[in-house]
Structure formats: C-alpha cells, structure tokens
Scaffold this motif. Structure first.
Motif, short mmCIF file in Angstrom:
data_model
loop_
_atom_site.label_atom_id
_atom_site.label_comp_id
_atom_site.label_asym_id
_atom_site.label_seq_id
_atom_site.Cartn_x
_atom_site.Cartn_y
_atom_site.Cartn_z
N PHE A 104 66.37 38.96 34.99
CA PHE A 104 65.84 37.63 35.30
C PHE A 104 64.51 37.75 36.04
O PHE A 104 63.55 37.04 35.73
N GLN A 105 64.46 38.63 37.03
CA GLN A 105 63.23 38.82 37.81
C GLN A 105 62.09 39.31 36.92
O GLN A 105 60.95 38.86 37.05
N MET A 106 62.39 40.24 36.00
CA MET A 106 61.34 40.73 35.08
C MET A 106 60.88 39.61 34.16
O MET A 106 59.70 39.47 33.89
N GLY A 107 61.83 38.81 33.67
CA GLY A 107 61.48 37.68 32.82
C GLY A 107 60.65 36.65 33.57
O GLY A 107 59.71 36.07 33.03
N VAL A 110 57.07 37.76 33.75
CA VAL A 110 56.36 37.67 32.47
C VAL A 110 56.05 36.22 32.11
O VAL A 110 55.00 35.93 31.55
N MET A 111 56.96 35.32 32.44
CA MET A 111 56.80 33.91 32.05
C MET A 111 55.85 33.18 32.99
O MET A 111 55.79 33.48 34.19
N PRO A 112 55.15 32.19 32.47
CA PRO A 112 54.28 31.40 33.34
C PRO A 112 55.11 30.43 34.18
O PRO A 112 56.22 30.05 33.83
N GLY A 113 54.55 30.06 35.30
CA GLY A 113 55.22 29.09 36.17
C GLY A 113 56.17 29.74 37.15
O GLY A 113 56.40 30.93 37.15
N GLU A 114 56.73 28.89 38.00
CA GLU A 114 57.65 29.33 39.04
C GLU A 114 59.06 29.36 38.49
O GLU A 114 59.55 28.37 37.96
N GLN A 115 59.74 30.49 38.61
CA GLN A 115 61.12 30.64 38.16
C GLN A 115 61.96 31.03 39.37
O GLN A 115 61.60 31.93 40.11
N SER A 116 63.08 30.33 39.57
CA SER A 116 63.93 30.67 40.71
C SER A 116 65.32 31.06 40.21
O SER A 116 65.85 30.47 39.27
N LEU A 117 65.87 32.06 40.85
CA LEU A 117 67.19 32.58 40.49
C LEU A 117 68.25 31.56 40.90
O LEU A 117 68.35 31.19 42.06
N PRO A 118 69.08 31.11 39.94
CA PRO A 118 70.14 30.17 40.30
C PRO A 118 71.19 30.83 41.17
O PRO A 118 71.49 32.02 41.01
N ALA A 119 71.75 30.09 42.08
CA ALA A 119 72.76 30.62 42.99
C ALA A 119 74.08 30.79 42.26
O ALA A 119 74.39 30.07 41.32
N TRP A 120 74.85 31.76 42.70
CA TRP A 120 76.20 31.96 42.17
C TRP A 120 77.07 30.86 42.74
O TRP A 120 77.20 30.70 43.95
N PRO A 142 64.29 32.90 31.36
CA PRO A 142 63.83 34.14 32.01
C PRO A 142 64.75 35.33 31.72
O PRO A 142 64.28 36.45 31.57
N LEU A 143 66.04 35.08 31.62
CA LEU A 143 66.96 36.17 31.27
C LEU A 143 66.74 36.61 29.84
O LEU A 143 66.71 37.82 29.56
N LEU A 144 66.55 35.68 28.92
CA LEU A 144 66.32 36.04 27.51
C LEU A 144 65.03 36.82 27.33
O LEU A 144 64.93 37.68 26.45
N VAL A 145 64.04 36.55 28.14
CA VAL A 145 62.78 37.29 28.08
C VAL A 145 62.92 38.61 28.83
O VAL A 145 62.41 39.65 28.40
N GLY A 146 63.65 38.59 29.94
CA GLY A 146 63.77 39.77 30.79
C GLY A 146 64.66 40.87 30.23
O GLY A 146 64.41 42.05 30.47
N LEU A 147 65.71 40.50 29.48
CA LEU A 147 66.61 41.54 28.94
C LEU A 147 65.89 42.51 28.01
O LEU A 147 66.00 43.72 28.19
N PRO A 148 65.15 42.03 27.00
CA PRO A 148 64.44 43.02 26.17
C PRO A 148 63.33 43.75 26.94
O PRO A 148 63.08 44.93 26.69
#
Length: 189
Positions: A104-107, A110-120, A142-148
């Motif tokens: 998720f962090q890697m995605g 790579v992605m434009p804009g602000e991305q925040s990790l959802p809480a468990w 972000p996960l779909l972009v970050g996994l590959p």
C-alpha cells in the motif's frame, strides 16, 4: 561463509540428477523434452535466479494461485520451478499484513495525491477472515498498484542476490589465485 556457499552450490547441483530421475519414473516422463527445453529443473545460476525472481513476484498473488502462477512464470522465463516454489514461502499468515501495508505504501508513493492507510477495524474485536477481507478492500487502488511494484522489486532483488551468492566463491577463488601468483613470482626488483 565461503564454505557454506560452496556447499549450497554443490547441494543444488546434486539435486538436478535426483529430480530428473524422479521425473523419468513418473507419469510426467513424456513431458521431459518440453521441460528440458525450458530449463525448469536445471540447478544452474540463470534458471535458479529466474525461478527465485518468479517465486518472489508470484508470492504476492493471493491465496492458492501462488504456486500455479509461479509455475507459469517459470515456464515462460525458463526458470527453475523448485526455486520458484520455495521462494513463494515468504508469504504466510504472519507476513501477509506487513507485506500488504508495504505494498500500500509503495502504491501510495507511485500514485498521485494523498493516500492514507485505512485503520484496522474488526467488527468482533478480533481477527477474522471477513475483517481481513474488508480491510484489504479498503486498501483499494494503492494496494493494486503497490502489489506488482513490490513484487517486481522483490523479484529484481532476488535475481541479483542469487547471482551474487553464486559468484562469491568464484571471486574469492580468483583472489586466492592472484595472491598465489604474486607469492610465486618472487620479490620484485
């Protein structure tokens, strides 16, 4: 360290005849020419490196598709399927969440804009498959972009690491020969 690396190389090279023997005495014996052309059971530097890279990349595929995906990628890249299968084992129930957070962090990078990790946010207060599935869905694009991206990073590092581990004993032998040559050449005038 060098003795261990040399022992590892000898052990891997010793596996090849045993794997071939098992293959010849199995129902898959008819596939042996196809398998040979693709180096799927060769325990040499290039097929091992490709197999490890394929396994590290496909290890991030969800669930039971990791091994079939690794087999397909190894057949395509002519990598060692044993090394590929073993390399997928870095993902397990204990490592999935940290790997997905890293993906998720890697995605997000790579992605434009602000991305925040959802809480468990488990509904029942504990861990469950449903809570994990909901959290993974919340990770979204972000996960779909970050996994590959993470998979390619791991694959490149694994490929390079196999080459380094394979070449270290050869480089150390070369240094020993150079020292011996200098010692035998005698004093310089």
């Amino acid at each position: 360290m060098m003795k261990r690396l040399c022992a590892l190389r000898r052990w891997l090279r010793g596996l090849e005849p045993r794997v071939r023997n098992h293959l010849e005495n199995s129902p898959f014996a008819g596939l042996q020419p196809w398998l040979e052309r693709r180096a799927l059971f060769r325990f040499q530097r290039q097929p091992l490196a490709r197999g490890v890279a394929a396994g590290l990349f496909c290890g991030l595929i969800p669930g039971p598709l990791q091994i079939p995906g690794t087999l397909a990628v190894c057949a395509w890249l002519r990598g060692n399927v044993v090394a590929g299968g073993v390399a997928t084992l870095y993902t397990n129930p204990l490592t999935t969440v940290p790997l997905y957070v890293l993906a998720f962090q890697m995605g997000a990078l790579v992605m434009p804009g602000e991305q925040s990790l959802p809480a468990w946010n488990p509904n029942g207060g504990g861990f469950s498959v449903e809570a994990m599935g909901g959290w993974m869905q919340a990770l979204g694009i972000p996960l779909l972009v970050g996994l590959p991206t993470l998979g390619l990073t791991f694959a490149a590092l694994g490929y390079a690491l196999v080459h380094v581990v394979w070449l270290v004993p050869a480089l150390q032998r070369k240094r020993r020969w150079q020292k011996l040559r200098v010692m035998l050449s005698g004093p310089h005038a």
